[in-house]
Design an enzyme around this catalytic site. Structure first.
Site, mmCIF file in Angstrom:
data_model
loop_
_atom_site.group_PDB
_atom_site.id
_atom_site.type_symbol
_atom_site.label_atom_id
_atom_site.label_comp_id
_atom_site.label_asym_id
_atom_site.label_seq_id
_atom_site.Cartn_x
_atom_site.Cartn_y
_atom_site.Cartn_z
ATOM 1 C CD GLU A 54 -3.031 -0.910 0.174
ATOM 2 O OE1 GLU A 54 -3.483 0.231 -0.040
ATOM 3 O OE2 GLU A 54 -3.390 -1.911 -0.475
ATOM 4 C CB SER B 138 -48.242 -34.130 41.163
ATOM 5 O OG SER B 138 -49.485 -34.763 40.952
#
Length: 806
Positions: A86, A461
């Site tokens: 770059e 229950s």
């Protein structure tokens, strides 16, 4: 001479014009330039990450994958690769490379189109952080001016750090660390030189040089960068030759959670969005949950195994699809469209033999499924019936059948199918409400409906202990006798009489409450609720956190008919485990900022005995959220409210231990622990099955049923559907831990009791046993009742027996 003078002044004029133009441009643009100082405090978008209590990644939420690095964390090889690709003059220029700009201008004049921007890394930082991607001269001039300012105020290292953390590198990866994870599943520091060069080549054009989409172009770009590195002296010839010879091995790595807890992740995500809105996805929050990874893994396995076991008891429903007369390649394409569900992999049968079947899996391998693992597959007819047992593998599968396989730890394959029934498991710390493990269904991929917190089902229950607890506060004792006999209820609003019955349709006559609970006698529960009063019972059970409006105001409440979630049931049960305190379940333990600052730390109400001084993790700065409005000091740990007498909780635990020792939960004796208490639950037609149980360390509730309520089968109950799941989980959770029984509170009396009358037993009474009582509720002896009282005469605390017929 005139010509020379003209040319001289012409050049001077051109130079002045350029200078004046540049000066004017600077004066025009400079007022609108952003402050470079903002770069020092820039907040990059970082996804939300959810972790377990022991630091394992559960999930990541956010569009941008980013893991920012400090400059000293960036590998030098990568920096060299990036500069070679770059900006090889980065160390020498002052933000602008004049040669590059002139080269770009020449290309523009020559072709009439912008070929390259001549940008340095500093100029790209200016563009990425402050500007758009618009191609115009004004934007370019602004970029140049910003680059010059950036170079004056930031060091080269700071500029590089900003650049590598911001750039987009394809596949939702922003920054080099995220790209390394996406393309190679590793940290940038773990990559080879060739892999680093590949990533360094992406900023120019992430789509064009993407190694997954365009491997050839990516390789050309990588090799060009490696050649530049060689020319610039960053690497030697040997390193270059090794790197260029390396194949392109990148592929898309999805962020793989370290812990499978998707229902927990969704709960934490929703809570974070409620707190922070859309910022939850971008501000880099680190959320640590209360989940224990070991327990969560066991919860996942327990639910999966329990549902598969139930499913196989009811037969094989046939292949998911059939693809006969297809080629191997066609089968592989078909398998790509079918996901793994709850660990059950899709496979297609390629060959059927006497010893089993050969199947092809999604990775293209052909593997064997042994006949031994297929013998269960009787044809499914209904939840109560199956077809004949298969004699050979060909009775079960055919070539081309799409089936499911489960890979065991030894690598062998089990023949399975995706269960239709669903389950939920919730495990809480009863001392503070921390969620230790949570499963909301068989598979989140199949359905993200979280049954643990969203499904309201009748607990059956497993709700009875709350009614019994209310009775103990009314003066009843475990030795109180209640008649287990037929009962009929008539009401003008009912079309016909209600005749409740026990599940075995038998009756035991007068029976002690302790025995009635562990035998789960429905008629005793109804009479008990009738005796203490519905309004009293409803007001009492709301103490456990149940919403009053959800509790039916009739005697069916005694049989567990309200619609409750597994989370609500487990939360209510914690009061029995912790000595009578109400805790609130929570899943987020702390929230940290991207910088490691503590933004939130849970301060849940705790049982007094469990309160300890919280320790701050090393190096973590705490921003107090639980502070006093008066002086700004951090609040002390919150104390959970006492909702029932600790003696009540202790006696209920003793009674619920008998459910396991001699009642409907006897199967749990296989765990060989004496500190477990619990209760089964099964609703009408076995549409819902439950088991809730605990010791002092964990309270765990398991539910099993269908999303659209239907019978699980006439022989399916809480004790053989939900309880095995609970046992596998709790067995692992408590493995290696000593038994942990609650301490006996003050005010408890132990007396020898006559099993026939429920009264204090005189010496020599046959079958007498020891029972627990609150000191003020001890029963009288037969002598205290006076002469003429027959042994075994039951009298409830209010001295009046409930009516049997209304």
């Amino acid at each position: 001479m005139r010509l020379l003078k003209f040319l001289w002044w012409f050049c001077i004029g051109i130079i002045c014009s350029v200078f004046l133009g540049l000066s004017g441009t600077f004066l025009y643009l400079s007022p609108s330039l952003p402050s470079v100082e903002a770069l020092r405090n820039v907040q990059l978008q970082i996804p939300l990450r959810i972790y377990s209590a022991d630091g394992k990644l559960i999930a990541e939420f956010g569009e941008m994958r980013r893991s920012p690095l400090r400059f000293d964390q960036i590998p030098p090889d990568f920096i060299h690769a990036l500069l070679s690709a770059e900006d090889d003059n980065f160390a020498n220029h002052y933000g602008v490379d004049v040669k590059s700009l002139m080269r770009a201008a020449g290309q523009l004049v020559k072709t009439g189109h912008i070929q390259t921007g001549g940008s340095t890394i500093t100029m790209q930082v200016a563009k990425n952080y402050f500007l758009t991607s618009e191609r115009s001269f004004s934007r370019k001039f602004t970029e140049i001016l910003l680059a010059l300012q950036i170079e004056r105020q930031l060091s080269k290292d700071e500029i590089l750090q900003l650049y590598v953390n911001k750039i987009y590198l394809g596949n939702r990866a922003y920054g080099i660390e995220a790209a390394a994870q996406v393309y190679y599943g590793k940290s940038i520091n773990e990559l080879t030189l060739a892999q680093k060069a590949m990533i360094a080549g992406l900023p120019k054009a992430p789509s064009r040089y993407n190694p997954i989409v365009n491997p050839e172009r990516s390789k050309e770009r990588r090799n060009w960068i490696l050649e530049r590195m060689l020319k610039l002296g960053y690497i030697n010839q040997a390193a270059y030759e090794t790197a260029v010879a390396e194949p392109i091995d990148a592929y898309h790595h999805v962020a793989t959670p370290e812990l499978a807890a998707p229902y927990v992740a969704e709960m934490a995500r929703a809570e974070m969005v409620g707190r922070y809105g859309s910022d939850a996805y971008t501000e880099g929050f680190r959320v640590t949950t209360t989940i224990d990874s070991r327990l969560q893994n066991e919860a996942n396995a327990s639910v999966r195994n329990g549902l598969i076991d139930y499913d196989q008891r009811h037969g094989y429903r046939g292949p998911e699809a059939r693809y006969p007369n297809q080629s191997r390649d066609e089968w592989l394409k078909t398998l790509e469209t079918h996901r793994t569900i709850g660990g059950l992999e899709p496979a297609i049968v390629t060959q059927v033999e006497k010893s089993g079947a050969l199947v092809i899996t999604r990775d293209g391998k052909e593997e064997a499924v042994a006949w031994e693992n297929m013998k269960w597959a009787r044809p499914y007819i209904s939840s109560n019936s199956m077809g004949p047992r298969p004699n050979t593998p060909s009775d079960v599968v055919k070539v081309g059948d799409l089936i499911r396989i489960l890979r065991d730890t030894d690598g062998s394959l089990r023949f399975v199918q995706v269960p239709k029934a669903q389950s939920a498991l919730v495990s809480l710390n009863p001392q503070d409400g921390a969620i230790q493990a949570l499963v909301g269904g068989f598979s989140f991929e199949q359905s993200n409906y979280n049954r643990a917190v969203q499904a309201r089902r009748q607990p059956g229950s497993s709700f009875k202990p709350f009614i019994y607890s209310a009775a103990l506060d009314k003066g009843y004792t475990p030795a109180s006798l209640v008649n287990d006999a037929p009962i009929v209820f008539m009401d003008s609003s009912m079309d016909e009489a209600w005749r409740p019955k026990n599940d075995t349709n038998t009756f035991l006559g007068p029976i002690r409450l302790r025995e009635a609970l562990y035998r789960s006698r429905n008629l005793v529960s109804i009479r008990l609720l009738q005796a203490i009063g519905i309004d009293y019972a409803i007001n009492y059970v709301t103490r456990f956190g149940f919403e009053k409006d959800l509790l039916p105001r009739n005697l069916s409440l005694a049989l567990g008919t309200p619609g409750l979630t597994p989370m609500e049931v487990a939360s209510g049960w914690t009061a029995f485990a912790n000595g009578g305190y109400k805790i609130t379940p929570y899943v987020i333990a702390r929230i940290e900022s991207r910088d490691g600052q503590m933004l939130y730390q849970a301060n849940p109400p705790r049982v007094p005995s469990a309160i300890k001084t919280a320790e701050t993790p090393p190096g973590v700065q705490i921003i107090p959220t639980n502070v006093s409005a008066q002086n700004g000091d951090t609040q002390p740990p919150a104390i959970a409210p006492q909702i029932i007498d600790p003696r009540n909780a202790y006696i209920m635990t003793s009674m619920l231990q008998d459910v396991i020792k001699r009642g409907t939960g006897r199967r749990a004796l296989e765990l060989k622990r004496g500190d477990l208490a619990g209760k089964t639950g099964t609703t009408n037609e076995s549409k819902d099955t439950w088991f809730s149980g605990y010791n002092t360390d964990y309270v765990t509730t398991v539910w099993v049923g269908f999303d659209q309520p239907e019978s699980l089968g006439r022989h399916e109950f809480g004790g053989n559907v939900a309880l095995p799941i609970w046992m596998q989980y709790m067995g692992s959770a408590l493995e290696g831990k000593p038994e942990h029984l609650p301490p006996e509170p003050d005010g408890i009396v132990t007396l020898r009791i006559d099993p026939v009358s429920g009264r204090a037993a005189p010496p020599g009474t046959p079958g007498a046993y020891f029972e627990l009582f609150k000191s003020e509720d001890t029963p009288p002896s037969m002598e205290e009742l006076g002469p003429g009282t027959a042994p075994g005469t039951p009298l409830p605390p209010n001295e009046s027996a409930p009516m049997d017929l209304f």
